[in-house]
Design a protein around this motif. Structure first.
Motif, PDB file in Angstrom:
ATOM      1  N   ILE A  62      -4.800  -6.416   7.036  1.00 54.81           N
ATOM      2  CA  ILE A  62      -5.954  -7.270   6.751  1.00 54.81           C
ATOM      3  C   ILE A  62      -7.038  -6.469   6.036  1.00 54.81           C
ATOM      4  CG2 ILE A  62      -7.828  -8.583   7.827  1.00 54.81           C
ATOM      5  CD1 ILE A  62      -5.702  -9.458   9.936  1.00 54.81           C
ATOM      6  N   ASP A  63      -7.308  -5.243   6.516  1.00 54.56           N
ATOM      7  CA  ASP A  63      -8.314  -4.385   5.878  1.00 54.56           C
ATOM      8  C   ASP A  63      -7.938  -4.044   4.439  1.00 54.56           C
ATOM      9  OD1 ASP A  63      -9.840  -4.380   8.168  1.00 54.56           O
ATOM     10  OD2 ASP A  63      -9.161  -2.395   8.844  1.00 54.56           O
ATOM     11  N   LEU A  64      -6.618  -3.899   4.185  1.00 57.66           N
ATOM     12  CA  LEU A  64      -6.151  -3.616   2.830  1.00 57.66           C
ATOM     13  C   LEU A  64      -6.107  -4.879   1.973  1.00 57.66           C
ATOM     14  CD1 LEU A  64      -3.274  -1.105   3.663  1.00 57.66           C
ATOM     15  CD2 LEU A  64      -5.429  -0.568   2.483  1.00 57.66           C
ATOM     16  N   LYS A  65      -6.498  -6.018   2.579  1.00 50.68           N
ATOM     17  CA  LYS A  65      -6.580  -7.321   1.901  1.00 50.68           C
ATOM     18  C   LYS A  65      -5.220  -7.806   1.381  1.00 50.68           C
ATOM     19  CE  LYS A  65     -11.430  -6.719   0.716  1.00 50.68           C
ATOM     20  NZ  LYS A  65     -11.837  -6.735   2.060  1.00 50.68           N
ATOM     21  N   TRP A  66      -4.199  -7.621   2.199  1.00 48.66           N
ATOM     22  CA  TRP A  66      -2.874  -8.126   1.858  1.00 48.66           C
ATOM     23  C   TRP A  66      -2.852  -9.636   2.073  1.00 48.66           C
ATOM     24  CZ3 TRP A  66       2.289  -5.640   1.666  1.00 48.66           C
ATOM     25  CH2 TRP A  66       2.220  -4.289   1.350  1.00 48.66           C
ATOM     26  N   PRO A  67      -2.524 -10.430   1.059  1.00 47.25           N
ATOM     27  CA  PRO A  67      -2.356 -11.878   1.249  1.00 47.25           C
ATOM     28  C   PRO A  67      -1.099 -12.155   2.089  1.00 47.25           C
ATOM     29  CG  PRO A  67      -2.707 -11.334  -1.057  1.00 47.25           C
ATOM     30  CD  PRO A  67      -2.453 -10.047  -0.341  1.00 47.25           C
ATOM     31  N   TRP A  68      -1.054 -13.320   2.714  1.00 46.82           N
ATOM     32  CA  TRP A  68       0.081 -13.673   3.578  1.00 46.82           C
ATOM     33  C   TRP A  68       1.401 -13.588   2.828  1.00 46.82           C
ATOM     34  CZ3 TRP A  68      -1.586 -12.944   8.054  1.00 46.82           C
ATOM     35  CH2 TRP A  68      -2.838 -13.372   8.460  1.00 46.82           C
ATOM     36  N   GLU A  69       1.402 -14.037   1.604  1.00 43.26           N
ATOM     37  CA  GLU A  69       2.636 -14.031   0.809  1.00 43.26           C
ATOM     38  C   GLU A  69       3.181 -12.602   0.650  1.00 43.26           C
ATOM     39  OE1 GLU A  69       3.315 -14.582  -3.831  1.00 43.26           O
ATOM     40  OE2 GLU A  69       2.695 -16.449  -2.854  1.00 43.26           O
ATOM     41  N   GLN A  70       2.300 -11.636   0.401  1.00 46.36           N
ATOM     42  CA  GLN A  70       2.739 -10.262   0.242  1.00 46.36           C
ATOM     43  C   GLN A  70       3.159  -9.652   1.582  1.00 46.36           C
ATOM     44  OE1 GLN A  70       0.283 -11.429  -1.688  1.00 46.36           O
ATOM     45  NE2 GLN A  70       0.965 -10.915  -3.733  1.00 46.36           N
ATOM     46  N   ILE A  71       2.518 -10.060   2.657  1.00 46.54           N
ATOM     47  CA  ILE A  71       2.933  -9.571   3.974  1.00 46.54           C
ATOM     48  C   ILE A  71       4.344 -10.066   4.275  1.00 46.54           C
ATOM     49  CG2 ILE A  71       2.474  -9.647   6.462  1.00 46.54           C
ATOM     50  CD1 ILE A  71      -0.532  -9.827   5.784  1.00 46.54           C
ATOM     51  N   GLU A  72       4.622 -11.309   3.917  1.00 48.20           N
ATOM     52  CA  GLU A  72       5.976 -11.840   4.116  1.00 48.20           C
ATOM     53  C   GLU A  72       6.982 -11.091   3.245  1.00 48.20           C
ATOM     54  OE1 GLU A  72       8.571 -15.991   3.933  1.00 48.20           O
ATOM     55  OE2 GLU A  72       6.407 -16.064   3.561  1.00 48.20           O
ATOM     56  N   LYS A  73       6.623 -10.790   2.003  1.00 48.14           N
ATOM     57  CA  LYS A  73       7.518 -10.010   1.138  1.00 48.14           C
ATOM     58  C   LYS A  73       7.790  -8.637   1.732  1.00 48.14           C
ATOM     59  CE  LYS A  73       6.344 -12.089  -3.313  1.00 48.14           C
ATOM     60  NZ  LYS A  73       5.713 -11.857  -4.613  1.00 48.14           N
ATOM     61  N   LEU A  74       6.743  -8.019   2.287  1.00 46.42           N
ATOM     62  CA  LEU A  74       6.928  -6.723   2.938  1.00 46.42           C
ATOM     63  C   LEU A  74       7.916  -6.859   4.092  1.00 46.42           C
ATOM     64  CD1 LEU A  74       6.233  -3.721   3.425  1.00 46.42           C
ATOM     65  CD2 LEU A  74       4.328  -4.526   4.853  1.00 46.42           C
ATOM     66  N   ALA A  75       7.759  -7.887   4.909  1.00 41.97           N
ATOM     67  CA  ALA A  75       8.679  -8.105   6.029  1.00 41.97           C
ATOM     68  C   ALA A  75      10.105  -8.300   5.520  1.00 41.97           C
ATOM     69  CB  ALA A  75       8.230  -9.301   6.861  1.00 41.97           C
ATOM     70  N   ASP A  76      10.275  -9.053   4.438  1.00 47.05           N
ATOM     71  CA  ASP A  76      11.604  -9.258   3.847  1.00 47.05           C
ATOM     72  C   ASP A  76      12.202  -7.923   3.400  1.00 47.05           C
ATOM     73  OD1 ASP A  76      11.175 -11.994   4.211  1.00 47.05           O
ATOM     74  OD2 ASP A  76      10.735 -12.374   2.093  1.00 47.05           O
ATOM     75  N   ILE A  77      11.377  -7.080   2.812  1.00 40.32           N
ATOM     76  CA  ILE A  77      11.833  -5.771   2.362  1.00 40.32           C
ATOM     77  C   ILE A  77      12.211  -4.897   3.559  1.00 40.32           C
ATOM     78  CG2 ILE A  77      11.059  -3.620   1.256  1.00 40.32           C
ATOM     79  CD1 ILE A  77       9.438  -5.487  -0.686  1.00 40.32           C
ATOM     80  N   LEU A  78      11.457  -5.008   4.638  1.00 38.91           N
ATOM     81  CA  LEU A  78      11.777  -4.233   5.839  1.00 38.91           C
ATOM     82  C   LEU A  78      13.100  -4.681   6.449  1.00 38.91           C
ATOM     83  CD1 LEU A  78       8.261  -3.892   7.511  1.00 38.91           C
ATOM     84  CD2 LEU A  78       9.485  -2.222   6.088  1.00 38.91           C
TER      85      LEU A  78
END
Length: 119
Positions: A62-78
């Motif tokens: 949140i502090d790095l201002k990650w939008p929800w869509e990018q957080i989901e992409k990160l989870a997909d990559i993980l």
């Protein structure tokens, strides 16, 4: 045309996540050190992703201002990373990351629920 700081941040995150997707989804190109070095361009480290307590990790996103869509992409990559480098901590972090998105974004997604179910 002027672009906002938010748009620039989203574009930068998208570019980095695209690069990470290529690193994890192409088996002959798999290089774990390149993955973590590339991820560090977002402000996250391997320690942040795997070992940092969840509340701090989520607040960091949140502090790095990650939008929800990018957080989901990160989870997909993980998820893809876990396939290359099985790690129960990583799998649990990914599951909780999807749950965090569901709860905090205030939007229910059947797609995310299916992803959680596959973990």
């Amino acid at each position: 045309m002027l672009t906002s700081k938010k748009d620039e941040t989203e574009q930068r995150l998208n570019a980095i996540l695209q690069k990470l997707s290529g690193i994890t989804f192409v088996p002959e190109n798999w290089k774990e050190d390149i993955f973590w070095n590339t991820l560090s361009e977002t402000g996250l480290t391997e320690h942040d992703v795997i070992h940092k307590d969840e509340t701090s990790f989520f607040l960091q996103l949140i502090d790095l201002k990650w939008p929800w869509e990018q957080i989901e992409k990160l989870a997909d990559i993980l998820v893809a990373l876990d396939a290359k480098m099985p790690n129960q901590l990583l799998k649990e972090r990914t599951k909780h990351l999807y749950q965090f998105i569901q709860k905090e974004s205030k939007m229910f997604s059947f797609e995310i629920m299916n992803k959680i179910g596959k973990l």
